[in-house]
Design a protein around this motif. Structure first.
Motif, PDB file in Angstrom:
ATOM      1  N   GLU A  23      -2.232  -2.197   7.627  1.00  0.00           N
ATOM      2  CA  GLU A  23      -2.095  -2.530   9.043  1.00  0.00           C
ATOM      3  C   GLU A  23      -2.202  -1.281   9.909  1.00  0.00           C
ATOM      4  OE1 GLU A  23       0.664  -6.553   8.544  1.00  0.00           O
ATOM      5  OE2 GLU A  23       1.634  -4.629   9.004  1.00  0.00           O
ATOM      6  N   ALA A  24      -1.698  -0.152   9.422  1.00  0.00           N
ATOM      7  CA  ALA A  24      -1.812   1.097  10.179  1.00  0.00           C
ATOM      8  C   ALA A  24      -3.276   1.508  10.320  1.00  0.00           C
ATOM      9  CB  ALA A  24      -1.009   2.202   9.494  1.00  0.00           C
ATOM     10  N   LEU A  25      -4.028   1.401   9.240  1.00  0.00           N
ATOM     11  CA  LEU A  25      -5.452   1.732   9.308  1.00  0.00           C
ATOM     12  C   LEU A  25      -6.185   0.783  10.248  1.00  0.00           C
ATOM     13  CD1 LEU A  25      -6.139   2.467   5.526  1.00  0.00           C
ATOM     14  CD2 LEU A  25      -6.070   4.151   7.383  1.00  0.00           C
ATOM     15  N   ALA A  26      -5.841  -0.495  10.197  1.00  0.00           N
ATOM     16  CA  ALA A  26      -6.455  -1.454  11.116  1.00  0.00           C
ATOM     17  C   ALA A  26      -6.123  -1.122  12.564  1.00  0.00           C
ATOM     18  CB  ALA A  26      -6.000  -2.873  10.784  1.00  0.00           C
ATOM     19  N   SER A  27      -5.003  -0.435  12.762  1.00  0.00           N
ATOM     20  CA  SER A  27      -4.595  -0.020  14.112  1.00  0.00           C
ATOM     21  C   SER A  27      -5.209   1.321  14.509  1.00  0.00           C
ATOM     22  CB  SER A  27      -3.066   0.077  14.172  1.00  0.00           C
ATOM     23  OG  SER A  27      -2.475  -1.162  13.861  1.00  0.00           O
ATOM     24  N   SER A  28      -6.147   1.808  13.713  1.00  0.00           N
ATOM     25  CA  SER A  28      -6.856   3.080  13.976  1.00  0.00           C
ATOM     26  C   SER A  28      -5.915   4.279  13.926  1.00  0.00           C
ATOM     27  CB  SER A  28      -7.577   3.043  15.326  1.00  0.00           C
ATOM     28  OG  SER A  28      -8.637   2.121  15.296  1.00  0.00           O
ATOM     29  N   THR A  84     -12.590   0.757  10.493  1.00  0.00           N
ATOM     30  CA  THR A  84     -13.889   0.244  10.057  1.00  0.00           C
ATOM     31  C   THR A  84     -13.819  -0.213   8.604  1.00  0.00           C
ATOM     32  OG1 THR A  84     -15.086   1.670  11.600  1.00  0.00           O
ATOM     33  CG2 THR A  84     -16.312   0.823   9.713  1.00  0.00           C
ATOM     34  N   GLN A  85     -13.164   0.585   7.767  1.00  0.00           N
ATOM     35  CA  GLN A  85     -13.076   0.257   6.347  1.00  0.00           C
ATOM     36  C   GLN A  85     -12.258  -1.003   6.113  1.00  0.00           C
ATOM     37  OE1 GLN A  85     -12.421   3.472   3.371  1.00  0.00           O
ATOM     38  NE2 GLN A  85     -10.492   2.410   2.942  1.00  0.00           N
ATOM     39  N   VAL A  86     -11.132  -1.135   6.801  1.00  0.00           N
ATOM     40  CA  VAL A  86     -10.272  -2.307   6.618  1.00  0.00           C
ATOM     41  C   VAL A  86     -10.986  -3.577   7.080  1.00  0.00           C
ATOM     42  CG1 VAL A  86      -8.198  -3.451   7.501  1.00  0.00           C
ATOM     43  CG2 VAL A  86      -8.068  -1.107   6.647  1.00  0.00           C
ATOM     44  N   LEU A  87     -11.640  -3.521   8.225  1.00  0.00           N
ATOM     45  CA  LEU A  87     -12.307  -4.723   8.724  1.00  0.00           C
ATOM     46  C   LEU A  87     -13.476  -5.134   7.836  1.00  0.00           C
ATOM     47  CD1 LEU A  87     -12.303  -4.205  12.601  1.00  0.00           C
ATOM     48  CD2 LEU A  87     -10.625  -5.350  11.146  1.00  0.00           C
ATOM     49  N   ARG A  88     -14.022  -4.194   7.113  1.00  0.00           N
ATOM     50  CA  ARG A  88     -15.137  -4.509   6.219  1.00  0.00           C
ATOM     51  C   ARG A  88     -14.670  -5.049   4.870  1.00  0.00           C
ATOM     52  NH1 ARG A  88     -17.021   0.234   5.692  1.00  0.00           N
ATOM     53  NH2 ARG A  88     -16.382   0.612   3.533  1.00  0.00           N
ATOM     54  N   THR A  89     -13.504  -4.573   4.381  1.00  0.00           N
ATOM     55  CA  THR A  89     -13.113  -4.878   3.006  1.00  0.00           C
ATOM     56  C   THR A  89     -11.783  -5.606   2.856  1.00  0.00           C
ATOM     57  OG1 THR A  89     -11.982  -2.733   2.753  1.00  0.00           O
ATOM     58  CG2 THR A  89     -14.331  -2.818   2.204  1.00  0.00           C
ATOM     59  N   ARG A  90     -10.980  -5.687   3.914  1.00  0.00           N
ATOM     60  CA  ARG A  90      -9.622  -6.210   3.753  1.00  0.00           C
ATOM     61  C   ARG A  90      -9.254  -7.157   4.892  1.00  0.00           C
ATOM     62  NH1 ARG A  90      -5.918  -3.594   0.332  1.00  0.00           N
ATOM     63  NH2 ARG A  90      -6.791  -1.894  -0.905  1.00  0.00           N
ATOM     64  N   THR A  91      -9.816  -8.355   4.895  1.00  0.00           N
ATOM     65  CA  THR A  91      -9.411  -9.373   5.860  1.00  0.00           C
ATOM     66  C   THR A  91      -8.949 -10.611   5.110  1.00  0.00           C
ATOM     67  OG1 THR A  91     -11.592 -10.403   6.071  1.00  0.00           O
ATOM     68  CG2 THR A  91     -11.112  -8.535   7.537  1.00  0.00           C
ATOM     69  N   TRP A  92      -8.029 -11.350   5.730  1.00  0.00           N
ATOM     70  CA  TRP A  92      -7.537 -12.567   5.094  1.00  0.00           C
ATOM     71  C   TRP A  92      -8.645 -13.613   4.957  1.00  0.00           C
ATOM     72  CZ3 TRP A  92      -3.603 -11.534   2.471  1.00  0.00           C
ATOM     73  CH2 TRP A  92      -2.579 -10.714   2.944  1.00  0.00           C
ATOM     74  N   ALA A 142      -7.415  -9.993  -4.516  1.00  0.00           N
ATOM     75  CA  ALA A 142      -7.307 -10.397  -3.101  1.00  0.00           C
ATOM     76  C   ALA A 142      -6.333  -9.416  -2.464  1.00  0.00           C
ATOM     77  CB  ALA A 142      -6.805 -11.833  -2.977  1.00  0.00           C
ATOM     78  N   PRO A 143      -6.833  -8.310  -1.945  1.00  0.00           N
ATOM     79  CA  PRO A 143      -5.944  -7.222  -1.514  1.00  0.00           C
ATOM     80  C   PRO A 143      -5.126  -7.582  -0.289  1.00  0.00           C
ATOM     81  CG  PRO A 143      -8.182  -6.804  -0.787  1.00  0.00           C
ATOM     82  CD  PRO A 143      -8.253  -8.019  -1.680  1.00  0.00           C
ATOM     83  N   ASN A 144      -4.044  -6.829  -0.082  1.00  0.00           N
ATOM     84  CA  ASN A 144      -3.342  -6.940   1.185  1.00  0.00           C
ATOM     85  C   ASN A 144      -4.332  -6.678   2.306  1.00  0.00           C
ATOM     86  OD1 ASN A 144      -0.679  -7.726   0.678  1.00  0.00           O
ATOM     87  ND2 ASN A 144      -0.155  -5.688  -0.068  1.00  0.00           N
TER      88      ASN A 144
END
Length: 524
Positions: A435-440, A495-503, A307-309
């Motif tokens: 979080e930085a990647l999620a912030s583009s 794009t990668q974070v929203l696809r693979t790393r959400t709570w 369950a990744p960050n």
């Protein structure tokens, strides 16, 4: 004055004052106290020098025990104080209890079966919001919120005495944050030893569990939490989960000499962690590098889920543009900003980031460095910034609220994770670059296994050899010189974070796993 330097975090000033005191040949009684201060400043060699001139001083045996304990010599530290008829006897009892804990002691509870209520989970935590703003506390809160959103009822119970023990004297027994309930275990009196307090914690947690009747108990590193969770779960006859968020023995060793990993304390700590992981019905961890270590400890691979960050809440919204974020923070919209949001501790490698910035600053006059966060390394980093000759372009913000941290993410041109190459950093995946990647935002990070799980080299950021400021500067220059590359990497990262790393995705994975272990427990 030396104590004031320690409290302020100015280890450079503390070392200077301690060295001056040593040269003045202070009294044996004073030398004992200064030896302890040197240990607190992670300077065991200086502590040894003070102990050499402490013969006959009250408390000398206790100081020698602390020195041995610092090195991880558990048995030797306890033996130094055995039969001591001097101040430090109570300390000796505490060390002996710590030794028993490391060697296999566990709390004991009576068997008391109650019918669990489906879809209820009790989380046992070390700390939490609103009193602690760490990555640990934020991760716990995100997990609890996402599980509630998925239809589960949650109750979070924090460790015995928290948060009073961290200075929150007016703390209440119950806090509610964003609809998440945090229950505190605040007895009128705490037991004197670690084993006594853990027995108290197990009994208090057991009482809360009897009232709440969870169908599963979920706790996280380190092993003392696992001991309590196991005792309560076995008493109630329900499954329990151990979440491995870090390698705390390696974190301890990272502040000491390389021989720390060969010490008795390190070995015993690792043995207890392995025991708890093997005993749990389910092990949750943050990434593949950590999973490999857990498997190596003897945990079946099928009992482990990742369950990744991850991100949720505001990070799911479209990020602000650089100009708007800087306007909110009062930053120059025409300048260049690189930086990080981090705990300011040695293994984060922020000294290397300052050195890399100093290589770039002469040729990029509009470049600034932002370091957001607080920690023990702040004074030494500020001193390094001043010595660089570019201190006026290096900004230390201190700790900021979570919402403001998100704005800082969006104000940067490049986010940097310059971690040192240590066992703990090779396996533990941090939250902030996610979080930085999620912030583009494009990310430049040390080329370590745990960070390579987050940063897709050449696609969402760049990986560089750790502890090489020149290589870090080169990678930063590459991105600063190419706005289109930064934009492309930032978009790919989001794009990668929203696809693979959400709570939400993590909650679904955990809840499915809860169902499997509940079924297995009923079938056994």
């Amino acid at each position: 004055m030396a104590l004031a330097e320690l409290v302020s975090g100015n280890h450079t000033g503390l070392h200077r004052r301690l060295r001056l005191a040593l040269n003045r040949r202070v009294s044996a009684r004073t030398a004992v106290r200064l030896a302890d201060l040197a240990l607190m400043a992670n300077d065991p060699a200086l502590a040894d020098e003070f102990l050499e001139i402490s013969d006959g001083a009250p408390g000398l045996r206790a100081a020698r025990a602390r020195r041995l304990w610092y090195d991880g010599a558990v048995t030797d530290a306890v033996e130094v104080l055995e039969g001591a008829n001097e101040p430090g006897t109570v300390f000796g009892e505490r060390l002996a209890a710590e030794k028993r804990l490391l060697e296999g002691w566990a709390p004991v509870l009576p068997v008391c079966r109650v019918e669990p209520v489906p879809n209820r989970v009790l989380h046992l935590l070390t700390n939490s919001l609103p009193h602690t703003q760490s990555g640990y506390a934020q991760r716990s809160h995100s997990i609890l919120r996402s599980q509630q959103d998925a239809g589960w009822e949650t109750l979070a119970v924090t460790r015995l005495g928290y948060p009073v023990l961290v200075g929150k004297l007016g703390a209440r027994v119950l806090d509610e944050v964003d609809g998440v309930r945090y229950t505190r275990l605040l007895p009128a009196r705490l037991a004197a030893t670690a084993t006594g307090r853990l027995q108290q914690q197990a009994e208090e947690t057991f009482r809360r569990a009897l009232e709440f009747r969870p169908s599963v108990i979920h706790t996280s590193t380190h092993y003392v939490n696992g001991l309590v969770a196991r005792a309560v779960a076995e008493s109630l006859g329900i499954p329990w989960v151990y979440e491995v968020r870090g390698q705390l023995a390696d974190t301890w060793a990272s502040t000491r000499s390389p021989t720390a990993r060969e010490s008795e304390r390190y070995r015993l700590f690792q043995d207890r962690e392995s025991e708890i992981m093997r005993a749990a019905d389910l092990v949750v961890t943050l990434g593949h590098a950590m999973k490999e270590k857990i498997v190596a400890a003897g945990v079946p691979e099928g009992k482990i889920i990742i369950a990744p960050n991850a991100v949720g809440g505001d990070y799911l919204r479209e990020p602000l543009g650089v100009g708007e974020a800087r306007a909110q923070l009062g930053l120059d919209p025409s300048a260049e900003f690189i930086g990080t949001i981090s705990s300011l501790v040695p293994y984060e490698g922020l000294d290397d980031l300052i050195l890399a910035f100093a290589l770039l600053a002469p040729v990029r006059p509009k470049l600034h460095l932002l370091i957001v966060g607080a920690g023990e390394s702040l004074p030494s980093l500020q001193q390094l910034a001043r010595r660089s000759g570019f201190g006026g372009r290096i900004v230390f913000t201190g700790r900021v609220p979570r919402g403001v941290a998100r704005t800082y993410h969006q104000a940067l041109d490049v986010f940097v994770v310059p971690r040192k190459d240590l066992e703990v950093t090779r396996s533990v995946t941090p939250l902030k670059p996610v979080e930085a990647l999620a912030s583009s935002r494009a990310v430049v990070a040390s080329s370590l296994p745990a960070l390579a799980e987050i940063v897709d080299e050449g696609r969402t950021g760049l990986l560089v050899p750790p502890e090489e400021p020149a290589a870090l500067a080169t990678a930063l220059e590459t991105l600063l010189a190419d706005a289109q590359m930064r934009l492309s990497m930032g978009q790919a990262g989001r794009t990668q974070v929203l696809r693979t790393r959400t709570w939400a995705a993590n909650a679904d994975a955990c809840i499915q796993a809860y169902g499997r272990i509940e079924q297995a427990r009923r079938s056994s």
